[in-house]
Motif scaffolding. Structure first.
Motif, mmCIF file in Angstrom:
data_model
loop_
_atom_site.group_PDB
_atom_site.id
_atom_site.type_symbol
_atom_site.label_atom_id
_atom_site.label_comp_id
_atom_site.label_asym_id
_atom_site.label_seq_id
_atom_site.Cartn_x
_atom_site.Cartn_y
_atom_site.Cartn_z
ATOM 1 N N ALA A 1 36.490 55.116 49.291
ATOM 2 C CA ALA A 1 37.416 55.039 47.876
ATOM 3 C C ALA A 1 39.269 54.831 48.228
ATOM 4 C CB ALA A 1 37.677 56.944 47.692
ATOM 5 N N ALA A 2 39.495 54.667 49.081
ATOM 6 C CA ALA A 2 40.471 54.189 50.090
ATOM 7 C C ALA A 2 40.940 52.358 49.464
ATOM 8 C CB ALA A 2 40.824 54.022 51.594
ATOM 9 N N TYR A 3 38.916 51.996 49.886
ATOM 10 C CA TYR A 3 38.532 50.238 49.641
ATOM 11 C C TYR A 3 39.252 50.317 47.948
ATOM 12 C CZ TYR A 3 37.069 45.557 50.246
ATOM 13 O OH TYR A 3 37.223 44.643 50.073
ATOM 14 N N ALA A 4 38.551 50.943 47.629
ATOM 15 C CA ALA A 4 38.253 50.822 45.298
ATOM 16 C C ALA A 4 39.878 50.703 45.523
ATOM 17 C CB ALA A 4 38.023 51.813 44.461
ATOM 18 N N PHE A 5 40.648 51.539 45.815
ATOM 19 C CA PHE A 5 41.988 52.233 45.541
ATOM 20 C C PHE A 5 42.872 50.480 46.507
ATOM 21 C CE2 PHE A 5 46.598 53.229 45.974
ATOM 22 C CZ PHE A 5 46.955 53.797 44.523
ATOM 23 N N TYR A 6 43.010 50.194 46.875
ATOM 24 C CA TYR A 6 43.620 49.108 47.816
ATOM 25 C C TYR A 6 42.847 47.827 46.721
ATOM 26 C CZ TYR A 6 45.044 45.204 50.360
ATOM 27 O OH TYR A 6 45.628 44.325 50.952
ATOM 28 N N THR A 7 41.752 47.378 46.541
ATOM 29 C CA THR A 7 41.285 46.497 46.146
ATOM 30 C C THR A 7 41.383 46.190 44.218
ATOM 31 O OG1 THR A 7 39.358 47.425 45.671
ATOM 32 C CG2 THR A 7 39.055 45.742 47.656
ATOM 33 N N TYR A 8 41.536 47.638 43.891
ATOM 34 C CA TYR A 8 42.790 47.979 42.709
ATOM 35 C C TYR A 8 43.884 47.983 42.232
ATOM 36 C CZ TYR A 8 43.961 49.759 37.964
ATOM 37 O OH TYR A 8 44.264 49.913 36.321
ATOM 38 N N ALA A 9 44.848 47.838 43.711
ATOM 39 C CA ALA A 9 46.301 48.063 43.512
ATOM 40 C C ALA A 9 46.418 45.877 43.543
ATOM 41 C CB ALA A 9 46.593 48.856 44.793
ATOM 42 N N MET A 10 45.434 45.448 44.542
ATOM 43 C CA MET A 10 45.538 43.658 44.657
ATOM 44 C C MET A 10 45.704 43.384 43.199
ATOM 45 S SD MET A 10 46.553 43.613 47.828
ATOM 46 C CE MET A 10 47.146 41.543 47.661
ATOM 47 N N TRP A 11 43.990 43.480 42.508
ATOM 48 C CA TRP A 11 43.982 43.324 41.236
ATOM 49 C C TRP A 11 44.741 43.508 40.425
ATOM 50 C CZ3 TRP A 11 39.974 45.652 37.416
ATOM 51 C CH2 TRP A 11 39.728 45.260 36.309
ATOM 52 N N THR A 12 45.041 44.330 40.114
ATOM 53 C CA THR A 12 46.179 44.857 39.024
ATOM 54 C C THR A 12 47.765 43.348 39.342
ATOM 55 O OG1 THR A 12 47.766 46.428 39.844
ATOM 56 C CG2 THR A 12 46.031 46.838 38.288
ATOM 57 N N GLN A 13 47.592 44.078 40.714
ATOM 58 C CA GLN A 13 49.167 42.723 41.020
ATOM 59 C C GLN A 13 49.083 40.990 40.682
ATOM 60 O OE1 GLN A 13 50.420 43.384 45.342
ATOM 61 N NE2 GLN A 13 52.300 42.632 44.812
ATOM 62 N N THR A 14 47.966 40.433 41.896
ATOM 63 C CA THR A 14 47.679 39.361 41.297
ATOM 64 C C THR A 14 46.343 38.924 40.253
ATOM 65 O OG1 THR A 14 45.335 39.719 42.690
ATOM 66 C CG2 THR A 14 47.547 39.218 44.366
ATOM 67 N N ASP A 15 45.652 39.742 39.689
ATOM 68 C CA ASP A 15 44.393 39.475 39.205
ATOM 69 C C ASP A 15 44.150 38.315 39.169
ATOM 70 O OD1 ASP A 15 45.806 40.927 36.724
ATOM 71 O OD2 ASP A 15 47.367 38.795 35.785
ATOM 72 N N VAL A 16 43.430 38.855 40.478
ATOM 73 C CA VAL A 16 42.098 37.778 40.847
ATOM 74 C C VAL A 16 40.664 38.711 40.906
ATOM 75 C CG1 VAL A 16 41.078 36.543 43.423
ATOM 76 C CG2 VAL A 16 43.750 37.169 43.223
ATOM 77 N N PHE A 17 40.176 38.029 40.235
ATOM 78 C CA PHE A 17 38.571 38.399 39.253
ATOM 79 C C PHE A 17 38.098 39.046 40.721
ATOM 80 C CE2 PHE A 17 34.177 38.266 38.816
ATOM 81 C CZ PHE A 17 33.882 38.974 37.527
ATOM 82 N N SER A 18 37.911 38.372 42.201
ATOM 83 C CA SER A 18 37.575 39.128 43.528
ATOM 84 C C SER A 18 37.689 40.040 43.248
ATOM 85 C CB SER A 18 37.104 37.918 44.032
ATOM 86 O OG SER A 18 38.604 37.925 44.604
ATOM 87 N N PHE A 19 38.935 40.888 43.755
ATOM 88 C CA PHE A 19 39.484 42.086 43.911
ATOM 89 C C PHE A 19 39.106 43.009 42.663
ATOM 90 C CE2 PHE A 19 42.826 40.101 46.031
ATOM 91 C CZ PHE A 19 42.858 40.477 46.960
ATOM 92 N N GLY A 20 38.703 42.585 41.894
ATOM 93 C CA GLY A 20 38.001 43.514 40.895
ATOM 94 C C GLY A 20 36.784 43.880 40.690
ATOM 95 N N LEU A 21 36.274 43.167 41.215
ATOM 96 C CA LEU A 21 34.869 42.909 42.168
ATOM 97 C C LEU A 21 34.777 44.041 43.022
ATOM 98 C CD1 LEU A 21 32.947 39.584 41.745
ATOM 99 C CD2 LEU A 21 33.013 40.855 40.129
ATOM 100 N N LEU B 1 29.982 53.200 44.672
ATOM 101 C CA LEU B 1 29.488 53.494 45.984
ATOM 102 C C LEU B 1 29.888 54.600 46.355
ATOM 103 C CD1 LEU B 1 28.366 50.642 48.387
ATOM 104 C CD2 LEU B 1 27.644 52.457 47.245
ATOM 105 N N PHE B 2 31.990 55.160 45.880
ATOM 106 C CA PHE B 2 31.945 56.446 46.175
ATOM 107 C C PHE B 2 31.851 57.421 45.679
ATOM 108 C CE2 PHE B 2 35.303 58.656 44.741
ATOM 109 C CZ PHE B 2 35.964 59.905 45.458
ATOM 110 N N CYS B 3 31.423 56.852 44.237
ATOM 111 C CA CYS B 3 31.068 58.278 43.488
ATOM 112 C C CYS B 3 29.793 58.475 43.815
ATOM 113 C CB CYS B 3 30.798 57.368 41.132
ATOM 114 S SG CYS B 3 32.461 57.038 40.983
ATOM 115 N N VAL B 4 29.325 57.311 43.848
ATOM 116 C CA VAL B 4 27.451 57.960 44.199
ATOM 117 C C VAL B 4 27.378 58.937 45.456
ATOM 118 C CG1 VAL B 4 25.205 56.898 45.518
ATOM 119 C CG2 VAL B 4 26.525 55.298 43.788
ATOM 120 N N GLY B 5 28.102 58.017 46.419
ATOM 121 C CA GLY B 5 28.566 59.224 47.687
ATOM 122 C C GLY B 5 29.113 60.409 47.538
#
Length: 179
Positions: A105-125, A133-137
């Motif tokens: 959850a924390a990792y998804a939140f952080y990568t989402y914040a980075m994705w919206t700030q930088t528009d780098v596709f790998s952060f979206g992945l 994985l958070f939802c399944v967990g």
């Protein structure tokens, strides 16, 4: 393969997938992340590789502490692994599951914040991978944390109630009059 095993092995695989570039080529990671092209410092290489080894270690601990790999030769009656606290194979399954789900959850939140700030596709992945994985967990924590009380005769869960509707067929079999 049930969802619990899927989560355990997927978490280990996802962490190993993230760790491999950090261990194998920290110089390339630094070159991709820094605004100017330069050689990675010794400290950056050290931190990159240590983060990679840490991710692999947490992934292996996830598999071992949740009981996905039996560490004893004794099998349960049903032959499966549960997350019950009285199961001797996985006494730390639910806490480990909770901690790794919070990590995702924390990792998804952080990568989402980075994705919206930088528009780098790998952060979206990264957001999608850790979010799934958070939802399944979370599903495993809520619904796969006990094996239930399943009746051998009917296959129904014994903990269910008749409220607000009565089970007239079951009452007939018991000799009670249905209302």
């Amino acid at each position: 393969m049930d969802v619990y095993y899927f989560y355990s092995y997927s978490t280990a695989g996802w962490m190993a997938l993230q760790a491999l570039p950090l261990i194998a080529s920290p110089t390339m990671i630094v070159a991709l992340l820094s605004p100017e092209v330069r050689e990675a410092s010794t400290l950056e290489v050290y931190f990159s590789r240590m983060l990679g080894f840490t991710l692999i270690t947490v992934g292996v601990l996830q598999v071992l502490l949740t009981g996905s790999v039996p560490l004893s030769s004794r099998l349960t009656e049903a032959g499966g692994t549960t997350t019950d606290s009285d199961d001797p194979k996985a006494p730390y399954a639910l806490p480990t599951l909770t901690i790794t789900a919070l990590f995702h959850a924390a990792y998804a939140f952080y990568t989402y914040a980075m994705w919206t700030q930088t528009d780098v596709f790998s952060f979206g992945l990264g957001t999608m991978g850790s979010g799934v994985l958070f939802c399944v967990g979370l599903w495993c924590i809520l619904f796969a944390s006990s094996d239930g009380r399943i009746s051998r005769k009917t296959g129904a869960d014994k903990r269910t109630s008749g409220f607000p509707f009565k089970n007239k067929e079951a009452d007939k079999r018991k000799g009670k009059k249905g209302l």
